[in-house]
Design an enzyme around this catalytic site. Structure first.
Site, PDB file in Angstrom:
ATOM      1  N   ARG A 134       0.862  -1.197   0.000  1.00  0.00           N
ATOM      2  CA  ARG A 134       0.000   0.000   0.000  1.00  0.00           C
ATOM      3  C   ARG A 134       0.893   1.239   0.000  1.00  0.00           C
ATOM      4  O   ARG A 134       1.739   1.390   0.880  1.00  0.00           O
ATOM      5  CB  ARG A 134      -0.915   0.031   1.229  1.00  0.00           C
ATOM      6  CG  ARG A 134      -2.088   1.035   1.062  1.00  0.00           C
ATOM      7  CD  ARG A 134      -2.914   1.185   2.334  1.00  0.00           C
ATOM      8  NE  ARG A 134      -2.156   1.908   3.324  1.00  0.00           N
ATOM      9  CZ  ARG A 134      -2.191   1.663   4.644  1.00  0.00           C
ATOM     10  NH1 ARG A 134      -2.959   0.711   5.133  1.00  0.00           N
ATOM     11  NH2 ARG A 134      -1.459   2.372   5.472  1.00  0.00           N
ATOM     12  N   GLU A 156       4.415   7.232   2.740  1.00  0.00           N
ATOM     13  CA  GLU A 156       5.273   6.058   2.926  1.00  0.00           C
ATOM     14  C   GLU A 156       4.777   4.933   2.041  1.00  0.00           C
ATOM     15  O   GLU A 156       3.659   4.979   1.519  1.00  0.00           O
ATOM     16  CB  GLU A 156       5.295   5.599   4.395  1.00  0.00           C
ATOM     17  CG  GLU A 156       3.968   5.076   4.867  1.00  0.00           C
ATOM     18  CD  GLU A 156       4.050   4.155   6.081  1.00  0.00           C
ATOM     19  OE1 GLU A 156       5.117   3.605   6.373  1.00  0.00           O
ATOM     20  OE2 GLU A 156       3.001   3.968   6.719  1.00  0.00           O
ATOM     21  N   ASN A 158       4.135   0.849   2.215  1.00  0.00           N
ATOM     22  CA  ASN A 158       4.026  -0.264   3.167  1.00  0.00           C
ATOM     23  C   ASN A 158       4.216  -1.594   2.467  1.00  0.00           C
ATOM     24  O   ASN A 158       3.528  -1.881   1.486  1.00  0.00           O
ATOM     25  CB  ASN A 158       2.641  -0.254   3.816  1.00  0.00           C
ATOM     26  CG  ASN A 158       2.390   1.031   4.590  1.00  0.00           C
ATOM     27  OD1 ASN A 158       2.880   1.199   5.687  1.00  0.00           O
ATOM     28  ND2 ASN A 158       1.658   1.958   3.992  1.00  0.00           N
ATOM     29  N   SER A 163      -2.901  -2.538   6.189  1.00  0.00           N
ATOM     30  CA  SER A 163      -4.241  -2.915   6.654  1.00  0.00           C
ATOM     31  C   SER A 163      -5.339  -2.068   6.015  1.00  0.00           C
ATOM     32  O   SER A 163      -5.079  -1.201   5.189  1.00  0.00           O
ATOM     33  CB  SER A 163      -4.283  -2.811   8.169  1.00  0.00           C
ATOM     34  OG  SER A 163      -3.898  -1.525   8.564  1.00  0.00           O
ATOM     35  N   LYS A 339      11.657   3.202   5.942  1.00  0.00           N
ATOM     36  CA  LYS A 339      11.670   4.607   5.529  1.00  0.00           C
ATOM     37  C   LYS A 339      13.037   4.984   4.962  1.00  0.00           C
ATOM     38  O   LYS A 339      13.134   5.888   4.130  1.00  0.00           O
ATOM     39  CB  LYS A 339      11.294   5.498   6.716  1.00  0.00           C
ATOM     40  CG  LYS A 339       9.772   5.636   6.861  1.00  0.00           C
ATOM     41  CD  LYS A 339       9.182   5.031   8.056  1.00  0.00           C
ATOM     42  CE  LYS A 339       7.669   5.102   8.029  1.00  0.00           C
ATOM     43  NZ  LYS A 339       7.033   3.992   8.723  1.00  0.00           N
ATOM     44  N   LYS A 406      11.465  10.460  11.295  1.00  0.00           N
ATOM     45  CA  LYS A 406      10.902   9.103  11.375  1.00  0.00           C
ATOM     46  C   LYS A 406      11.971   8.047  11.641  1.00  0.00           C
ATOM     47  O   LYS A 406      12.996   8.017  10.948  1.00  0.00           O
ATOM     48  CB  LYS A 406      10.222   8.732  10.049  1.00  0.00           C
ATOM     49  CG  LYS A 406       9.092   9.644   9.637  1.00  0.00           C
ATOM     50  CD  LYS A 406       8.376   9.062   8.413  1.00  0.00           C
ATOM     51  CE  LYS A 406       7.323  10.019   7.909  1.00  0.00           C
ATOM     52  NZ  LYS A 406       6.590   9.431   6.756  1.00  0.00           N
ATOM     53  N   GLU A 410       6.964   0.735  11.917  1.00  0.00           N
ATOM     54  CA  GLU A 410       5.660   0.730  11.286  1.00  0.00           C
ATOM     55  C   GLU A 410       4.586   0.743  12.363  1.00  0.00           C
ATOM     56  O   GLU A 410       4.845   0.414  13.513  1.00  0.00           O
ATOM     57  CB  GLU A 410       5.474  -0.556  10.460  1.00  0.00           C
ATOM     58  CG  GLU A 410       6.485  -0.751   9.360  1.00  0.00           C
ATOM     59  CD  GLU A 410       6.419   0.340   8.319  1.00  0.00           C
ATOM     60  OE1 GLU A 410       5.310   0.845   8.054  1.00  0.00           O
ATOM     61  OE2 GLU A 410       7.478   0.714   7.805  1.00  0.00           O
ATOM     62  N   GLY A 411       3.384   1.107  11.951  1.00  0.00           N
ATOM     63  CA  GLY A 411       2.245   0.889  12.828  1.00  0.00           C
ATOM     64  C   GLY A 411       1.776   2.116  13.589  1.00  0.00           C
ATOM     65  O   GLY A 411       0.861   2.042  14.395  1.00  0.00           O
ATOM     66  N   ARG A 492      -8.140   7.410   4.593  1.00  0.00           N
ATOM     67  CA  ARG A 492      -8.166   7.542   6.049  1.00  0.00           C
ATOM     68  C   ARG A 492      -8.090   9.014   6.378  1.00  0.00           C
ATOM     69  O   ARG A 492      -7.304   9.742   5.776  1.00  0.00           O
ATOM     70  CB  ARG A 492      -6.915   6.885   6.629  1.00  0.00           C
ATOM     71  CG  ARG A 492      -7.157   5.590   7.330  1.00  0.00           C
ATOM     72  CD  ARG A 492      -5.866   5.030   7.872  1.00  0.00           C
ATOM     73  NE  ARG A 492      -4.729   5.308   7.006  1.00  0.00           N
ATOM     74  CZ  ARG A 492      -3.474   5.053   7.344  1.00  0.00           C
ATOM     75  NH1 ARG A 492      -3.189   4.528   8.518  1.00  0.00           N
ATOM     76  NH2 ARG A 492      -2.484   5.311   6.514  1.00  0.00           N
TER      77      ARG A 492
HETATM   78  P1  ADP Z   1       3.784   4.587  10.076  1.00  0.00           P
HETATM   79  O1  ADP Z   1       4.658   3.546   9.495  1.00  0.00           O
HETATM   80  O2  ADP Z   1       3.861   4.668  11.541  1.00  0.00           O
HETATM   81  O3  ADP Z   1       2.383   4.509   9.533  1.00  0.00           O
HETATM   82  P2  ADP Z   1       3.982   7.037   8.496  1.00  0.00           P
HETATM   83  O4  ADP Z   1       5.181   7.439   7.732  1.00  0.00           O
HETATM   84  O5  ADP Z   1       2.824   6.578   7.696  1.00  0.00           O
HETATM   85  O6  ADP Z   1       4.427   5.964   9.584  1.00  0.00           O
HETATM   86  O7  ADP Z   1       3.527   8.251   9.413  1.00  0.00           O
HETATM   87  C1  ADP Z   1       2.409   8.172  10.270  1.00  0.00           C
HETATM   88  C2  ADP Z   1       1.474   9.344  10.023  1.00  0.00           C
HETATM   89  O8  ADP Z   1       2.168  10.575  10.186  1.00  0.00           O
HETATM   90  C3  ADP Z   1       0.906   9.411   8.627  1.00  0.00           C
HETATM   91  O9  ADP Z   1      -0.244   8.611   8.489  1.00  0.00           O
HETATM   92  C4  ADP Z   1       0.608  10.888   8.462  1.00  0.00           C
HETATM   93  O10 ADP Z   1      -0.616  11.217   9.094  1.00  0.00           O
HETATM   94  C5  ADP Z   1       1.729  11.538   9.249  1.00  0.00           C
HETATM   95  N1  ADP Z   1       2.840  11.871   8.322  1.00  0.00           N
HETATM   96  C6  ADP Z   1       3.907  11.105   8.044  1.00  0.00           C
HETATM   97  N2  ADP Z   1       4.728  11.699   7.148  1.00  0.00           N
HETATM   98  C7  ADP Z   1       4.153  12.879   6.839  1.00  0.00           C
HETATM   99  C8  ADP Z   1       4.510  13.960   5.974  1.00  0.00           C
HETATM  100  N3  ADP Z   1       5.624  13.946   5.246  1.00  0.00           N
HETATM  101  N4  ADP Z   1       3.675  15.034   5.914  1.00  0.00           N
HETATM  102  C9  ADP Z   1       2.554  15.072   6.665  1.00  0.00           C
HETATM  103  N5  ADP Z   1       2.167  14.091   7.501  1.00  0.00           N
HETATM  104  C10 ADP Z   1       2.946  13.005   7.594  1.00  0.00           C
HETATM  105 MG    MG Z   2       1.600   4.945   7.703  1.00  0.00          MG
END
Ligand code: ADP
Ligand code: MG
Length: 516
Positions: A134, A156, A158, A163, A339, A406, A410-411, A492
């Site tokens: 995803r 990101e 996945n 999920s 990441k 970051k 994950e999660g 979402r």
């Molecule tokens: P995880 O693997 O924990 O899901 P993500 O990279 O998806 O990590 O980050 C979690 C959440 O943080 C995302 O769903 C989003 O809401 C916010 N986020 C992450 N990166 C960005 C970004 N570059 N700009 C804005 N919001 C972000």
């Molecule tokens: Mg995420």
């Protein structure tokens, strides 16, 4: 920033209208399995000792306006992304180099890598690898152009346990149902065909990937029936999301047996055949004389440190990895989803040299050009020139406000945002900084909606995140791709005051797109 809609959205509602919509959504959600097992905050464990209750998943009362160009952009690049991540998974030297850059500050990644090395030493026995991917995006609005232009920018990618494919198909159906039956009755009515709500085949799409792998796995030489295992976390509350996929996988002729196995029970209920292929055998817990050969192991766990409480848990992951089952994902594919890999792939092409991306896919095709457009600025936090530049930004009390830091996790709930970054970094030894990446925050255009969460309405500004699913089955040795498909989408949303958006974590909600 420019709004995505010309009129008010969602349409202003009277209290009676709100209540009427809530009644409809509550029942539709339970009737169709748009639900989660009850959170203890809603129904205390004492009130439900047998664990029989479920509640509807937090959901918006309306589909959120989403730019059609961004939606289509995400769909258009998915197969190229599938191909890219299959190729990254096959490039062990690249993954080794990338993983080594973060390992010093990250035992979890080190442990995963060590499992891979151990299996490699004795030889992998299963050449096929499955990805249920995803790719997550937010809309980036460029206000410097007139009119402001929008682009989908990747948050990101996945590669493990992506999920909500089960629930998102039903969220699309819910909003289509409301658009046909309820919105036309509002005082500020939305005519039945006034919303552009695309079909969402995420359940068929994701299950189709698992079925393709199941059929590609040969008939058991040992004379067992083949099966699919969903490897899950114990006490999973987002279980109906997974169940929708399971039910769809079984919908095959003849029926495909699907079993759920808790990650803590791997060694209890599975063994490896004492053959060169090391087939993974599943012993039905209620009747261990019934044995199945596992064709596909779909891993919906194993991405979090909590899934590995002790050495036995790592032994269990090793046991799976060295087995002959088709893994979704293998350890290499899981690591391709870090990441750090995303940051390296998104590194801008130096003017004269070929890009990193070009190692994996043909970088001169229109498809690759589209993929490049989804990247936003992501920086290493190491001691390279770019890393030192990023460290300056991350430590600066003003500049840091445009970034998210970051780790390789994950999660949800792991990131450090904006002004919290400098202080956080100071709590770490500098040698661990390279285990992080620094990413520019994407600031999407404002959208409003009404969220129904645990029986209460929350109204106001939200931030939407599009997820595009894809499935890919490839031969890890030859690189042959046997199956490469887009597989529907997820929207979402989260309140615009909340940094994290995980639905399961309790902040986000399910939504669907109304293309504008
Ligand atoms: P995880 O693997 O924990 O899901 P993500 O990279 O998806 O990590 O980050 C979690 C959440 O943080 C995302 O769903 C989003 O809401 C916010 N986020 C992450 N990166 C960005 C970004 N570059 N700009 C804005 N919001 C972000
Ligand atoms: Mg995420």
């Amino acid at each position: 920033m420019a709004s995505l809609t010309s009129g008010a959205f969602p349409p202003p509602l009277t209290e009676t209208e709100k209540n009427a919509l809530v009644e409809v959504v509550k029942d539709w959600a339970i009737a169709n399995g748009l639900a989660v097992r009850s959170p203890p905050a809603v129904i205390p464990a004492e009130a439900d000792p047998a664990g029989i209750t479920a509640v509807n998943v937090p959901v918006t009362l309306f589909p959120s306006p989403f730019p059609k160009v961004c939606f289509e952009q995400g769909q258009a690049v998915q197969q190229t992304y599938n191909e890219l991540y299959a190729a990254v998974s096959r490039d062990e030297a690249f993954l080794e180099q990338t993983v080594k850059e973060v390992m010093d500050g990250d035992d979890f990644i080190r442990n995963l890598w060590d499992v891979h090395l151990k299996v490699k030493a004795e030889g992998y026995t299963q050449p096929l690898s499955l990805g249920l991917f995803r790719s997550d995006y937010m809309v980036h609005q460029d206000s410097s152009t007139s009119p402001p232009s929008v682009q989908a920018k990747q948050v990101e990618f996945n590669t493990i346990a992506a999920s909500f494919g089960g629930l998102s198909a039903y969220t699309s159906k819910l909003h289509k149902f409301l658009a046909a039956t309820e919105y036309p009755l509002l005082q500020n009515a939305l005519a039945p065909d006034s919303l552009n709500l695309p079909d969402n085949q995420s359940i068929q799409g994701l299950a189709g990937g698992i079925q393709a792998a199941f059929h590609a796995y040969p008939k058991s030489e040992l004379g067992y029936a083949k099966c699919v295992i969903f490897l899950v976390q114990g006490g999973e509350r987002n279980i109906f999301d997974q169940r929708h996929l399971e039910y769809q996988v079984t919908q095959s002729s003849p029926t495909i047996p699907v079993f759920r196995l808790a990650i803590a029970d791997i060694l209890k209920h599975t063994t490896l055949a004492n053959t060169p292929k090391r087939q993974l055998l599943y012993h039905l817990p209620r009747d261990p004389s019934k044995v199945f050969e596992v064709a596909v192991i779909y891993i919906r766990s194993g991405y979090h440190t909590n899934d590995y409480p002790d050495q036995t848990a790592w032994d269990a992951r090793y046991h799976l990895e060295r087995s002959g089952a088709i893994k979704c994902p293998s350890i290499l594919t899981q690591l391709a989803g870090t990441k750090k890999v995303q940051q390296v792939l998104a590194t801008p092409r130096p003017s004269s040299e070929p890009s990193v991306l070009g190692k994996f896919i043909n970088d001169s095709t229109p498809a690759a050009a589209e993929l490049w457009k989804t990247f936003t600025n992501i920086y290493p936090m190491d001691t390279s020139e770019a890393g030192l530049e990023a460290r300056k930004k991350a430590l600066d009390p003003e500049l840091c406000k445009a970034y998210v830091l970051k780790p390789q996790r994950e999660g949800g709930g792991n990131n450090i945002y904006r002004s919290a970054i400098p202080e956080f970094l100071k709590t770490l030894p500098e040698s661990h900084w390279s285990a992080y990446i620094l990413m520019e925050l994407i600031v999407p255009p404002p959208v409003s909606n009404i969220i129904l969460r645990n029986g209460h309405l929350e109204e106001g500004g939200i931030i939407c995140e599009l997820g595009v699913y894809g499935t890919c089955l490839w031969n890890q040795g030859s690189g042959e791709i046997l199956h490469n498909m887009g597989a529907g989408y997820l929207l979402r949303s989260k309140g615009d005051q909340s940094e994290e958006g995980g639905v399961a974590a309790g902040y986000g909600c399910m939504d669907s797109v109304s293309l504008v």
